[in-house]
Design an enzyme around this catalytic site. Sequence first.
Site, mmCIF file in Angstrom:
data_model
loop_
_atom_site.group_PDB
_atom_site.id
_atom_site.type_symbol
_atom_site.label_atom_id
_atom_site.label_comp_id
_atom_site.label_asym_id
_atom_site.label_seq_id
_atom_site.Cartn_x
_atom_site.Cartn_y
_atom_site.Cartn_z
ATOM 1 N N GLY A 86 0.791 -1.205 0.051
ATOM 2 C CA GLY A 86 -0.085 -0.035 -0.065
ATOM 3 C C GLY A 86 0.701 1.348 -0.149
ATOM 4 C CG HIS B 283 2.260 -1.992 -15.846
ATOM 5 N ND1 HIS B 283 1.655 -3.010 -15.140
ATOM 6 C CD2 HIS B 283 3.135 -1.897 -16.612
ATOM 7 C CE1 HIS B 283 2.898 -4.049 -15.788
ATOM 8 N NE2 HIS B 283 3.570 -3.463 -16.710
#
Length: 199
Positions: free
Chosen positions: A11, A109
Amino acid sequence: MNFAVLASGNGTNLQAIIKAIKGKQIKATLRVVLSDKPNAFALDRARKAGVPVVTHLLPKNFSTRELFDQAVVDLLKKEAVDFVVLAGYMRILSPLFIEAYRDKILNIHPALLPAFKGANAIKEAFHYGVKVTGVTAHLVDENIDNGPIIAQAAVEIRPNDTLDMVTERIHETEHTLYPYAISLFVRGKVKVVGRRVMG
Ligand code: GRF
């Protein structure tokens, strides 16, 4: 605008997003943080930040991917979530999820798409020997790592770099690029025309 972050792991991108909300770079409400992993550290970060709904759903409790995704979508709709941010969410979204939030799901990404799609992008780019890799923020469609590109940033790979060094630089770059891409979206600057995102 309300949004949700879906995360399966550490996270750090979520943390960068929380910081950008506090700093008013992102002017939207983070309403939900949801994980498919009950122990994801992302959930701890969200609780600490006081996100109103912090929860997980266990894929093994659903007989199909579609039923799992339907439960996620139901929860997001119930919480009046307008758009969805994937941040290290290690699941492929089924078409019903994509359809429920068409052009309103963002992903980050760790490579310059369309190069090095898939789960091992940093390592594959490093071992391929590219001199420039980077980070891509994009909208999510039915195909993996394929949707229209919102923003990209390059990361150079120098001759004496190790994989760890490159990985660290990629993550640092994500933590600025993703909040920026989300802020563009929130400001209505992500208009999709074919494959292209216009400002
Ligand atoms: C990031 O490298 C992101 O590009 C990829 O998953 C990773 C998530 O890291 N999609 P974190 O959980 O945000 O730290």
